[in-house]
Design a protein around this motif. Structure first.
Motif, PDB file in Angstrom:
ATOM      1  N   ARG A 253     -10.111   3.355   2.265  1.00 37.80           N
ATOM      2  CA  ARG A 253      -9.957   2.310   3.288  1.00 37.80           C
ATOM      3  C   ARG A 253      -9.177   1.128   2.727  1.00 37.80           C
ATOM      4  O   ARG A 253      -8.264   0.604   3.391  1.00 37.80           O
ATOM      5  CB  ARG A 253     -11.330   1.846   3.778  1.00 37.80           C
ATOM      6  N   ALA A 254      -9.523   0.730   1.502  1.00 33.24           N
ATOM      7  CA  ALA A 254      -8.794  -0.378   0.872  1.00 33.24           C
ATOM      8  C   ALA A 254      -7.335   0.016   0.627  1.00 33.24           C
ATOM      9  O   ALA A 254      -6.425  -0.808   0.771  1.00 33.24           O
ATOM     10  CB  ALA A 254      -9.464  -0.772  -0.448  1.00 33.24           C
ATOM     11  N   LEU A 255      -7.107   1.270   0.267  1.00 31.74           N
ATOM     12  CA  LEU A 255      -5.744   1.765   0.064  1.00 31.74           C
ATOM     13  C   LEU A 255      -4.936   1.645   1.355  1.00 31.74           C
ATOM     14  O   LEU A 255      -3.797   1.159   1.352  1.00 31.74           O
ATOM     15  CB  LEU A 255      -5.795   3.219  -0.407  1.00 31.74           C
ATOM     16  N   ASP A 256      -5.545   2.073   2.457  1.00 33.27           N
ATOM     17  CA  ASP A 256      -4.860   2.047   3.751  1.00 33.27           C
ATOM     18  C   ASP A 256      -4.541   0.610   4.154  1.00 33.27           C
ATOM     19  O   ASP A 256      -3.428   0.308   4.608  1.00 33.27           O
ATOM     20  CB  ASP A 256      -5.745   2.730   4.801  1.00 33.27           C
ATOM     21  N   GLU A 257      -5.500  -0.279   3.997  1.00 33.57           N
ATOM     22  CA  GLU A 257      -5.286  -1.676   4.386  1.00 33.57           C
ATOM     23  C   GLU A 257      -4.244  -2.345   3.498  1.00 33.57           C
ATOM     24  O   GLU A 257      -3.400  -3.102   3.989  1.00 33.57           O
ATOM     25  CB  GLU A 257      -6.606  -2.438   4.314  1.00 33.57           C
ATOM     26  N   ALA A 258      -4.281  -2.059   2.199  1.00 29.30           N
ATOM     27  CA  ALA A 258      -3.312  -2.675   1.283  1.00 29.30           C
ATOM     28  C   ALA A 258      -1.899  -2.177   1.557  1.00 29.30           C
ATOM     29  O   ALA A 258      -0.935  -2.941   1.476  1.00 29.30           O
ATOM     30  CB  ALA A 258      -3.703  -2.366  -0.167  1.00 29.30           C
ATOM     31  N   ALA A 259      -1.781  -0.885   1.909  1.00 26.35           N
ATOM     32  CA  ALA A 259      -0.454  -0.330   2.202  1.00 26.35           C
ATOM     33  C   ALA A 259       0.149  -0.984   3.431  1.00 26.35           C
ATOM     34  O   ALA A 259       1.318  -1.390   3.439  1.00 26.35           O
ATOM     35  CB  ALA A 259      -0.553   1.181   2.395  1.00 26.35           C
ATOM     36  N   HIS A 260      -0.658  -1.117   4.497  1.00 24.98           N
ATOM     37  CA  HIS A 260      -0.151  -1.724   5.725  1.00 24.98           C
ATOM     38  C   HIS A 260       0.101  -3.222   5.565  1.00 24.98           C
ATOM     39  O   HIS A 260       0.868  -3.806   6.344  1.00 24.98           O
ATOM     40  CB  HIS A 260      -1.127  -1.485   6.881  1.00 24.98           C
ATOM     41  N   ALA A 261      -0.517  -3.832   4.581  1.00 31.34           N
ATOM     42  CA  ALA A 261      -0.327  -5.265   4.360  1.00 31.34           C
ATOM     43  C   ALA A 261       0.972  -5.570   3.614  1.00 31.34           C
ATOM     44  O   ALA A 261       1.437  -6.712   3.611  1.00 31.34           O
ATOM     45  CB  ALA A 261      -1.509  -5.843   3.577  1.00 31.34           C
ATOM     46  N   ARG A 262       1.577  -4.565   2.994  1.00 32.22           N
ATOM     47  CA  ARG A 262       2.830  -4.795   2.278  1.00 32.22           C
ATOM     48  C   ARG A 262       3.924  -5.181   3.266  1.00 32.22           C
ATOM     49  O   ARG A 262       4.138  -4.516   4.273  1.00 32.22           O
ATOM     50  CB  ARG A 262       3.264  -3.532   1.513  1.00 32.22           C
ATOM     51  N   PRO A 263       4.658  -6.264   3.000  1.00 34.15           N
ATOM     52  CA  PRO A 263       5.697  -6.702   3.954  1.00 34.15           C
ATOM     53  C   PRO A 263       6.863  -5.731   4.078  1.00 34.15           C
ATOM     54  O   PRO A 263       7.575  -5.746   5.081  1.00 34.15           O
ATOM     55  CB  PRO A 263       6.162  -8.050   3.376  1.00 34.15           C
ATOM     56  N   ASP A 264       7.066  -4.872   3.059  1.00 31.63           N
ATOM     57  CA  ASP A 264       8.195  -3.945   3.096  1.00 31.63           C
ATOM     58  C   ASP A 264       7.793  -2.540   3.561  1.00 31.63           C
ATOM     59  O   ASP A 264       8.619  -1.618   3.539  1.00 31.63           O
ATOM     60  CB  ASP A 264       8.860  -3.848   1.714  1.00 31.63           C
ATOM     61  N   TYR A 265       6.555  -2.368   4.000  1.00 28.56           N
ATOM     62  CA  TYR A 265       6.103  -1.046   4.442  1.00 28.56           C
ATOM     63  C   TYR A 265       6.458  -0.855   5.918  1.00 28.56           C
ATOM     64  O   TYR A 265       6.040  -1.626   6.782  1.00 28.56           O
ATOM     65  CB  TYR A 265       4.598  -0.892   4.236  1.00 28.56           C
ATOM     66  N   VAL A 266       7.235   0.167   6.201  1.00 26.46           N
ATOM     67  CA  VAL A 266       7.618   0.522   7.569  1.00 26.46           C
ATOM     68  C   VAL A 266       7.246   1.983   7.775  1.00 26.46           C
ATOM     69  O   VAL A 266       7.701   2.856   7.041  1.00 26.46           O
ATOM     70  CB  VAL A 266       9.131   0.321   7.809  1.00 26.46           C
ATOM     71  N   SER A 267       6.417   2.252   8.758  1.00 23.54           N
ATOM     72  CA  SER A 267       5.928   3.609   8.966  1.00 23.54           C
ATOM     73  C   SER A 267       6.999   4.497   9.588  1.00 23.54           C
ATOM     74  O   SER A 267       8.020   4.036  10.104  1.00 23.54           O
ATOM     75  CB  SER A 267       4.693   3.594   9.869  1.00 23.54           C
ATOM     76  N   LEU A 268       6.744   5.797   9.560  1.00 20.86           N
ATOM     77  CA  LEU A 268       7.655   6.759  10.171  1.00 20.86           C
ATOM     78  C   LEU A 268       7.812   6.501  11.671  1.00 20.86           C
ATOM     79  O   LEU A 268       8.913   6.608  12.222  1.00 20.86           O
ATOM     80  CB  LEU A 268       7.138   8.183   9.951  1.00 20.86           C
ATOM     81  N   THR A 269       6.714   6.158  12.338  1.00 17.23           N
ATOM     82  CA  THR A 269       6.774   5.899  13.769  1.00 17.23           C
ATOM     83  C   THR A 269       7.651   4.701  14.079  1.00 17.23           C
ATOM     84  O   THR A 269       8.488   4.733  14.992  1.00 17.23           O
ATOM     85  CB  THR A 269       5.367   5.679  14.341  1.00 17.23           C
ATOM     86  N   GLN A 270       7.493   3.627  13.322  1.00 14.88           N
ATOM     87  CA  GLN A 270       8.331   2.446  13.526  1.00 14.88           C
ATOM     88  C   GLN A 270       9.803   2.773  13.291  1.00 14.88           C
ATOM     89  O   GLN A 270      10.679   2.344  14.038  1.00 14.88           O
ATOM     90  CB  GLN A 270       7.879   1.313  12.594  1.00 14.88           C
ATOM     91  N   SER A 271      10.079   3.545  12.240  1.00 14.12           N
ATOM     92  CA  SER A 271      11.461   3.913  11.936  1.00 14.12           C
ATOM     93  C   SER A 271      12.057   4.779  13.039  1.00 14.12           C
ATOM     94  O   SER A 271      13.221   4.614  13.409  1.00 14.12           O
ATOM     95  CB  SER A 271      11.524   4.662  10.596  1.00 14.12           C
ATOM     96  N   ALA A 272      11.250   5.713  13.574  1.00 13.96           N
ATOM     97  CA  ALA A 272      11.739   6.609  14.624  1.00 13.96           C
ATOM     98  C   ALA A 272      12.033   5.831  15.906  1.00 13.96           C
ATOM     99  O   ALA A 272      13.064   6.044  16.558  1.00 13.96           O
ATOM    100  CB  ALA A 272      10.717   7.710  14.894  1.00 13.96           C
ATOM    101  N   VAL A 273      11.137   4.905  16.276  1.00 14.52           N
ATOM    102  CA  VAL A 273      11.363   4.099  17.473  1.00 14.52           C
ATOM    103  C   VAL A 273      12.587   3.206  17.288  1.00 14.52           C
ATOM    104  O   VAL A 273      13.369   2.987  18.221  1.00 14.52           O
ATOM    105  CB  VAL A 273      10.113   3.264  17.817  1.00 14.52           C
TER     106      VAL A 273
END
Length: 612
Positions: A528-548
């Motif tokens: 859970r902490a891993l997931d939250e820390a990953a999404h908190a990174r300012p340079d993290y862009v998910s596959l869904t965001q990139s596809a849209v």
């Protein structure tokens, strides 16, 4: 078009002057340039910028009193097109565009060619209405519409007729291997030629109860041709097994093999996999074009900011970089591009693959062979005694391989490998599930890049469109998107894209770099902490965001973005993305549309939110 109009000699310069499309000074200058270069006057006029190619063709069509047709945007019917055999279509530069009760509409690049017109009228035996088409467009469309389906069916029928005359023994098939006249060999050659022409990645040969299906995977989707006669399949599969060095007597067990062929001057490496089914052996042929240069990192299509981060990761002296995604998502292409970037005289690179897909100069490539016990783990242990700087592992399939690779990454080697996972964050979950120690993952893994391939909208038939109600609902559940802010496109379907609306593919990426915060969460096994820390990174862009993002730029459709990203284990976190998030695409186009939308969404909804 009247006979007088066809007989009348057309002087292009006079025609354009008559219609006041160019001036006398421009014509005089163009004629002088034509005399110097020897090019056709129309080409000179367009090169000088005096008139466009479109205007020239429209003027010529007006003079001949026939329509000018942009054949690229027409939805042609294969049965209608094939009323004129390919050999005559190419000879007379003509294409049957339409058939109705009044006759046939035929597009020609030179409607004034009387001999061609008379030949067409005699062969088609129906009233003809002519239309003018560009020669370059005509030839390009011919390559698409005159695929080798008729030739394949014809040769398959010939093979069937030969088999009906008497059973062909295997010795004779082997003896005739070098004969280009053997029908089964010509059938194989024609299938390969069609696949190479359509840029197919795989060819599926599937016998059914009474027919044989030949399917090609083009841009990730299968296209099917049905051939009458099951006995053709047996002869076809037998010959391909002989070419692959497989046991032709063994029909009960799956087999794997490979061979190389030269098609249209290209060296094609073919990987073969057979499987027994109810109606005979099916066969899948993976086509790898060895004559095609590998893509460089700059040609992968990564956003500029993400590419800089990925290049920095693979240029480190030690650690592990993983490329993840499902089968057919382009992982191998990305890995080979990374290896090509690192392939220097002062760097020793060893790859462990199953199979070796592309041959690289100066790189030591090892083929895994499970039959003799040469598996990934055994090869990898030997590889580390060969003093490598970089080790590429085709795929980490078991705990032993993972453990060896992780230890190699923390003992001074750069390790590149792949895993079949849905995204970057689930890759850590997968490594833990495989039994890898959290502290080893935290110490060795430097970065994970997940990717997908989306079909591109066909540029020849692209048009603006609006999001449907279901697409708007999907967008509403994702962060940073708003249906009314999107400028979407869709392909109407044309001859260039085989009426699919898509032509070619583009990759989307998700890069997760392991920093101290993420490493500590991995070490503790706190997902859970891993997931939250990953999404908190300012340079993290998910596959869904990139596809849209690609859909908003009209590169792909929103329907394609939804289809490719559906089923991802991780969903966009509304609370994990703030107004400060910035798309990596913004580097090349100013402020990102999604960034603007995110800022407004965040302001409207506040800082709260739950994961969807």
């Amino acid at each position: 078009m009247s006979t007088e109009a066809r007989k009348r000699r057309i002087r292009l310069g006079e025609l354009l002057l008559e219609q006041r499309l160019i001036t006398e000074e421009q014509l005089k200058k163009a004629l002088g340039e034509q005399k110097r270069t020897g090019l056709k006057l129309g080409r000179v006029l367009t090169d000088l910028g005096f008139v466009s190619d479109q205007v020239i063709h429209e003027a010529l069509a007006k003079h001949l009193q026939i329509p000018f047709v942009d054949v690229r945007h027409m939805q042609l019917t294969p049965a209608t097109v094939r009323l004129l055999p390919e050999v005559h279509a190419r000879r007379f530069r003509a294409l049957v565009l339409k058939s109705d009760t009044q006759g046939l509409t035929v597009g020609m690049s030179d409607p004034t060619d009387l001999l061609a017109y008379d030949e067409l009228a005699a062969r088609l035996k129906r009233p003809l209405k002519l239309a003018l088409v560009r020669d370059a467009d005509l030839m390009k469309v011919m390559d698409v519409v005159y695929r080798r389906t008729d030739e394949i069916a014809s040769i398959a029928h010939e093979v069937g007729e030969e088999l009906r005359e008497g059973d062909i023994d295997l010795a004779r098939l082997a003896a005739d291997e070098g004969s280009p006249d053997a029908p089964v060999i010509r059938l194989i050659q024609t299938i390969f030629q069609d696949a190479v022409q359509m840029h197919a990645s795989d060819v599926h040969i599937e016998p059914a109860e009474s027919v044989l299906r030949v399917r090609q995977r083009v841009d990730g989707n299968l296209q099917e041709q049905v051939i009458d006669g099951r006995r053709v399949a047996s002869a076809l599969v037998t010959r391909l097994k002989l070419m692959s060095g497989l046991d032709i007597a063994e029909k009960r067990l799956p087999q794997d093999g490979r061979f190389s062929v030269k098609i249209n001057g290209k060296s094609i490496d073919v990987r073969v996999a057979t499987m027994p089914t109810q109606y005979g052996e099916t066969m899948v042929l993976r086509l790898l074009d060895q004559s095609t240069n590998l893509l460089s990192l700059d040609d992968l299509g990564m956003p500029e900011a993400l590419l800089a981060r990925f290049r920095a990761l693979i240029e480190r002296s030690a650690g592990m970089v993983l490329v993840t995604g499902p089968t057919g998502s382009g992982k191998t292409t990305t890995l080979y591009s990374a290896v090509s970037h690192l392939n220097r005289t002062d760097t020793k690179i060893i790859t462990v693959e199953d199979p070796v897909e592309y041959r690289l100069d100066r790189v030591n490539q090892v083929q895994v062979n499970q039959k003799i016990g040469l598996d990934f783990a055994r090869v990898l242990r030997t590889t580390l005694r060969q003093d490598p700087d970089v080790v590429l592992i085709g795929e980490m399939r078991d705990r032993e391989t993972v453990d060896i690779a992780l230890r190699a990454a923390i003992t001074g080697h750069l390790v590149l490998s792949t895993l079949h996972t849905m995204g970057a964050i689930p890759t850590i979950h997968r490594l833990l599930d495989m039994g890898a120690a959290g502290y080893m993952i935290a110490a060795s893994v430097q970065g994970i890049i997940a990717q997908r391939l989306l079909r591109r909208v066909c540029e020849s038939c692209a048009r603006p469109t609006e999001a449907s109600d279901s697409e708007r609902a999907w967008l509403a559940a994702r962060p940073g998107t708003r249906a009314r802010a999107l400028e979407l496109r869709i392909g109407a379907g044309c001859t260039y894209c085989n009426l699919s609306g898509y032509r070619g593919r583009v990759a989307v990426y998700e890069l997760l770099e392991i920093d101290r915060t993420l490493a500590e969460a991995i070490r503790r096994g706190d997902l859970r902490a891993l997931d939250e820390a990953a999404h908190a990174r300012p340079d993290y862009v998910s596959l869904t965001q990139s596809a849209v993002e690609l859909a908003t730029r009209g590169i792909t459709t929103l329907a394609e973005a939804i289809a490719v990203t559906s089923g991802l284990e991780e969903e966009e976190d509304l609370s994990g993305v703030t107004a400060s998030w910035r798309s990596p695409f913004a580097a090349s186009r100013g402020d990102s549309l999604l960034a603007d939308v995110l800022s407004e969404s965040a302001a409207a909804s506040g800082s709260g939110g739950e994961r969807t």
